[in-house]
Scaffold this active site. Sequence first.
Site, PDB file in Angstrom:
ATOM      1  N   HIS A  48      -2.202   0.210   6.665  1.00 37.91           N
ATOM      2  CA  HIS A  48      -1.730   0.207   8.045  1.00 37.91           C
ATOM      3  C   HIS A  48      -1.685   1.633   8.561  1.00 37.91           C
ATOM      4  O   HIS A  48      -1.753   2.599   7.798  1.00 37.91           O
ATOM      5  CB  HIS A  48      -0.371  -0.483   8.174  1.00 37.91           C
ATOM      6  CG  HIS A  48       0.787   0.322   7.681  1.00 37.91           C
ATOM      7  ND1 HIS A  48       1.145   0.379   6.359  1.00 37.91           N
ATOM      8  CD2 HIS A  48       1.680   1.108   8.338  1.00 37.91           C
ATOM      9  CE1 HIS A  48       2.207   1.151   6.209  1.00 37.91           C
ATOM     10  NE2 HIS A  48       2.556   1.610   7.392  1.00 37.91           N
ATOM     11  N   HIS A  91      -2.521   4.569   5.862  1.00 36.85           N
ATOM     12  CA  HIS A  91      -2.194   4.595   4.448  1.00 36.85           C
ATOM     13  C   HIS A  91      -2.019   3.175   3.921  1.00 36.85           C
ATOM     14  O   HIS A  91      -1.665   2.261   4.660  1.00 36.85           O
ATOM     15  CB  HIS A  91      -0.953   5.447   4.155  1.00 36.85           C
ATOM     16  CG  HIS A  91       0.266   5.072   4.936  1.00 36.85           C
ATOM     17  ND1 HIS A  91       0.424   5.348   6.274  1.00 36.85           N
ATOM     18  CD2 HIS A  91       1.407   4.437   4.559  1.00 36.85           C
ATOM     19  CE1 HIS A  91       1.600   4.924   6.694  1.00 36.85           C
ATOM     20  NE2 HIS A  91       2.214   4.354   5.670  1.00 36.85           N
ATOM     21  N   HIS A 125       1.388  17.040   9.032  1.00 32.41           N
ATOM     22  CA  HIS A 125       2.219  15.835   9.030  1.00 32.41           C
ATOM     23  C   HIS A 125       2.909  15.643   7.684  1.00 32.41           C
ATOM     24  O   HIS A 125       2.281  15.701   6.619  1.00 32.41           O
ATOM     25  CB  HIS A 125       1.361  14.609   9.348  1.00 32.41           C
ATOM     26  CG  HIS A 125       2.168  13.368   9.526  1.00 32.41           C
ATOM     27  ND1 HIS A 125       2.781  13.048  10.724  1.00 32.41           N
ATOM     28  CD2 HIS A 125       2.481  12.374   8.663  1.00 32.41           C
ATOM     29  CE1 HIS A 125       3.429  11.909  10.584  1.00 32.41           C
ATOM     30  NE2 HIS A 125       3.262  11.478   9.347  1.00 32.41           N
ATOM     31  N   ASP A 158       6.645  -2.329   0.255  1.00 29.49           N
ATOM     32  CA  ASP A 158       6.666  -2.885   1.603  1.00 29.49           C
ATOM     33  C   ASP A 158       7.453  -1.926   2.491  1.00 29.49           C
ATOM     34  O   ASP A 158       8.450  -1.343   2.053  1.00 29.49           O
ATOM     35  CB  ASP A 158       7.342  -4.255   1.613  1.00 29.49           C
ATOM     36  CG  ASP A 158       6.471  -5.348   1.015  1.00 29.49           C
ATOM     37  OD1 ASP A 158       5.443  -5.014   0.386  1.00 29.49           O
ATOM     38  OD2 ASP A 158       6.825  -6.531   1.159  1.00 29.49           O
TER      39      ASP A 158
END
Length: 400
Positions: free
Chosen positions: A337, A301, A264, A307
């Site tokens: 998240h 992560h 990934h 943000d």
Amino acid sequence: MAYYHRVGQIPHKRHTQFRQPDGSLYSEQLVGTLGFHGVSSLLYHIHPPTQIKEVGAPVPYGAKYLKERPLQPSHLRTLAQTTTGGDYLQARQTLLGNADVTLSICNPTERRMQYYYKNALADEVIFVHEGRGELWSQLGKVAFEPGDYVVVPRTIIHQLHFEEGPVRLFIIESFSPIETCRRYRNHFGQLLEHAPYCERDMRPPHELIIQTEPGEYLVQIKKEGFLHQLTYAHSPFDVVGWDGYFYPYAFSIHDFEPITGRIHQPPPVHQTFEAHNFVICSFVPRLFDYHPLSIPAPYNHSNVDSDEVLYYVAGNFMSRKGIDLASFTVHPSGIPHGPHPGTVEASIGKTETRELAVMVDTFRPLYLTDVALQYLDEKYPMSWNPDFVHEPPRSADMMD
């Protein structure tokens, strides 16, 4: 996008006599950024661009930020809002922002702007989710269609002309210059071979709009929370030629070539533009990782420094449930998240994705506005609980 371009008639040397057919001088104008150290262009007007005829009262035009909301993920559903107003400027609704950038939606119903518009302090990136038309500016016409980023540098006077049909725009306003990524360029400024796009993909202005009649031409100038109303004696579109490095252009998200790997790849591989304290990224259809034990879904992560905002354009995002087209997900720094429950296992064995999205990562906190509350999904912060029941997406035309 800094490479040299010219349109129309210009003199052989800068700052020299360039005369009209009647013997009078064309009026030269330098437009650019960072004083005299940034990129710039030289424009040649039929009339001086300084002839103010009337100054009207400024109109308040700004967002109210909600800085005392709890620290939590947010989901804004804007798909059902097919129109946000008639006129282009009235239809702009700022949903998120800080001192570096604002993020707005704009779904106007009026096809043509009856005035001219200038942002005096910020570059604007208009992502065209739905709609077709042309950007008209002092430097010529730029056609746009769904999937285009239309980049308009600050101080460029322009209008948007839309064709018939629905219009849905995502507008990013940057208080520093929007640039291509430094790591994609050599020290001459040319995009490198490994860059995910090149100069051929950029569409600068071509055909000039030369309006010569005297009259009353309203230019609405956005600056410091107001729309300032200046009426000029001649059209700002009276330019017979220009050259330089400073101009609006269009770039299609469909021309962004994805960077993939055996495992990934992190979000920076999707980066498309950069500015001071934030970046813009493009998630496009691509092959998944090809390590035999790879997990295509992103890992959890923590946004230590930024943000993260995702605007969903098309496709089904494997790591998210209950997300519509034209949704925004906002994941603030300070809390981790990652994928919704069940999506990690479900991603294993998949070979490709057809998702399409625009991401904005900021390095200072973003704040929701009071306007954003009408789109807020109040249940989203709890949607990682295993027993949470997700609403199905509301769109009927998402890709498989």
